[in-house]
Design a protein around this motif. Sequence first.
Motif, PDB file in Angstrom:
ATOM      1  N   LEU A  73      67.259 107.177  81.661  1.00  0.00           N
ATOM      2  CA  LEU A  73      67.430 105.763  82.008  1.00  0.00           C
ATOM      3  C   LEU A  73      66.417 104.937  81.227  1.00  0.00           C
ATOM      4  O   LEU A  73      65.215 105.242  81.235  1.00  0.00           O
ATOM      5  CB  LEU A  73      67.213 105.568  83.504  1.00  0.00           C
ATOM      6  CG  LEU A  73      67.554 104.196  84.079  1.00  0.00           C
ATOM      7  CD1 LEU A  73      69.056 103.939  84.003  1.00  0.00           C
ATOM      8  CD2 LEU A  73      67.070 104.087  85.519  1.00  0.00           C
ATOM      9  N   GLY A  74      66.902 103.902  80.539  1.00  0.00           N
ATOM     10  CA  GLY A  74      65.996 103.083  79.758  1.00  0.00           C
ATOM     11  C   GLY A  74      66.484 101.663  79.615  1.00  0.00           C
ATOM     12  O   GLY A  74      67.654 101.366  79.868  1.00  0.00           O
ATOM     13  N   ARG A  82      76.332 105.322  81.481  1.00  0.00           N
ATOM     14  CA  ARG A  82      76.617 104.203  82.385  1.00  0.00           C
ATOM     15  C   ARG A  82      75.677 103.039  82.079  1.00  0.00           C
ATOM     16  O   ARG A  82      74.498 103.232  81.824  1.00  0.00           O
ATOM     17  CB  ARG A  82      76.426 104.615  83.846  1.00  0.00           C
ATOM     18  CG  ARG A  82      76.823 103.542  84.856  1.00  0.00           C
ATOM     19  CD  ARG A  82      76.618 104.000  86.291  1.00  0.00           C
ATOM     20  NE  ARG A  82      75.227 104.211  86.619  1.00  0.00           N
ATOM     21  CZ  ARG A  82      74.714 105.401  86.976  1.00  0.00           C
ATOM     22  NH1 ARG A  82      75.496 106.458  87.061  1.00  0.00           N
ATOM     23  NH2 ARG A  82      73.442 105.510  87.269  1.00  0.00           N
ATOM     24  N   ASN A 109      73.915  99.889  83.655  1.00  0.00           N
ATOM     25  CA  ASN A 109      73.544  99.306  84.948  1.00  0.00           C
ATOM     26  C   ASN A 109      73.411  97.792  84.799  1.00  0.00           C
ATOM     27  O   ASN A 109      74.342  97.132  84.365  1.00  0.00           O
ATOM     28  CB  ASN A 109      72.280  99.973  85.473  1.00  0.00           C
ATOM     29  CG  ASN A 109      72.524 101.428  85.850  1.00  0.00           C
ATOM     30  OD1 ASN A 109      73.659 101.885  85.976  1.00  0.00           O
ATOM     31  ND2 ASN A 109      71.457 102.173  86.003  1.00  0.00           N
ATOM     32  N   SER A 158      69.647  95.303  78.616  1.00  0.00           N
ATOM     33  CA  SER A 158      70.513  96.156  79.415  1.00  0.00           C
ATOM     34  C   SER A 158      69.770  97.404  79.856  1.00  0.00           C
ATOM     35  O   SER A 158      68.995  97.974  79.079  1.00  0.00           O
ATOM     36  CB  SER A 158      71.755  96.540  78.615  1.00  0.00           C
ATOM     37  OG  SER A 158      72.631  97.309  79.406  1.00  0.00           O
ATOM     38  N   VAL A 159      70.007  97.812  81.091  1.00  0.00           N
ATOM     39  CA  VAL A 159      69.487  99.072  81.611  1.00  0.00           C
ATOM     40  C   VAL A 159      70.615 100.099  81.503  1.00  0.00           C
ATOM     41  O   VAL A 159      71.683  99.903  82.088  1.00  0.00           O
ATOM     42  CB  VAL A 159      69.016  98.936  83.058  1.00  0.00           C
ATOM     43  CG1 VAL A 159      68.530 100.279  83.582  1.00  0.00           C
ATOM     44  CG2 VAL A 159      67.909  97.894  83.155  1.00  0.00           C
ATOM     45  N   VAL A 160      70.350 101.154  80.741  1.00  0.00           N
ATOM     46  CA  VAL A 160      71.412 102.103  80.397  1.00  0.00           C
ATOM     47  C   VAL A 160      70.999 103.519  80.758  1.00  0.00           C
ATOM     48  O   VAL A 160      69.866 103.934  80.487  1.00  0.00           O
ATOM     49  CB  VAL A 160      71.729 102.029  78.886  1.00  0.00           C
ATOM     50  CG1 VAL A 160      72.753 103.098  78.504  1.00  0.00           C
ATOM     51  CG2 VAL A 160      72.246 100.650  78.515  1.00  0.00           C
ATOM     52  N   LEU A 161      71.926 104.237  81.359  1.00  0.00           N
ATOM     53  CA  LEU A 161      71.767 105.673  81.544  1.00  0.00           C
ATOM     54  C   LEU A 161      72.504 106.341  80.376  1.00  0.00           C
ATOM     55  O   LEU A 161      73.724 106.171  80.229  1.00  0.00           O
ATOM     56  CB  LEU A 161      72.365 106.121  82.880  1.00  0.00           C
ATOM     57  CG  LEU A 161      72.220 107.604  83.221  1.00  0.00           C
ATOM     58  CD1 LEU A 161      70.752 107.972  83.395  1.00  0.00           C
ATOM     59  CD2 LEU A 161      73.013 107.955  84.469  1.00  0.00           C
ATOM     60  N   THR A 162      71.751 107.046  79.534  1.00  0.00           N
ATOM     61  CA  THR A 162      72.367 107.634  78.354  1.00  0.00           C
ATOM     62  C   THR A 162      73.091 108.941  78.697  1.00  0.00           C
ATOM     63  O   THR A 162      72.975 109.471  79.802  1.00  0.00           O
ATOM     64  CB  THR A 162      71.318 107.928  77.276  1.00  0.00           C
ATOM     65  OG1 THR A 162      70.471 108.995  77.736  1.00  0.00           O
ATOM     66  CG2 THR A 162      70.473 106.695  76.978  1.00  0.00           C
ATOM     67  N   SER A 215      75.933  95.955  87.879  1.00  0.00           N
ATOM     68  CA  SER A 215      77.212  96.569  87.556  1.00  0.00           C
ATOM     69  C   SER A 215      78.274  96.193  88.584  1.00  0.00           C
ATOM     70  O   SER A 215      79.471  96.193  88.265  1.00  0.00           O
ATOM     71  CB  SER A 215      77.068  98.091  87.480  1.00  0.00           C
ATOM     72  OG  SER A 215      76.552  98.596  88.694  1.00  0.00           O
ATOM     73  N   MET A 231      71.150 111.608  80.133  1.00  0.00           N
ATOM     74  CA  MET A 231      70.669 111.349  81.496  1.00  0.00           C
ATOM     75  C   MET A 231      69.262 110.762  81.499  1.00  0.00           C
ATOM     76  O   MET A 231      68.454 111.047  82.394  1.00  0.00           O
ATOM     77  CB  MET A 231      70.744 112.593  82.375  1.00  0.00           C
ATOM     78  CG  MET A 231      72.168 113.088  82.590  1.00  0.00           C
ATOM     79  SD  MET A 231      73.175 111.905  83.517  1.00  0.00           S
ATOM     80  CE  MET A 231      74.478 111.583  82.360  1.00  0.00           C
TER      81      MET A 231
END
Length: 120
Positions: free
Chosen positions: A106-107, A30, A32, A97-101, A53, A104
Amino acid sequence: QVQLVESGGGLVQPGGSLRLSCAASGSIFRVNAMGWYRQAPGKQRELVADITSGGSTNYADSVKGRFTISRDNAKNTVYLQMNSLKPEDTAVYYCNSVVLTTSMILGGYWGQGTQVTVSS
């Protein structure tokens, strides 16, 4: 891994317009918040605009009324429409971008930057 690829920078005359794009790809569960920052020579990197988002936006005072940030969640892509450009908008523009890989984790991730030059 997550990659951010920017496009759309270039040379434009004062008063002109440019549209930047940034697409996120890779092991994404996802995306964010997404945003644009810029860094002019000799200056610190600063926030230009960001968007959640859900579509909530935030702008630096210096670009309010001239720049518009938007995103396409289906494409994991964020855009920055820049109108009425001024010489002081000249900078390297970076996508963030803040991404949940998919693992799982978050970075925050950065694009490579795209040069925007406003000059006659």
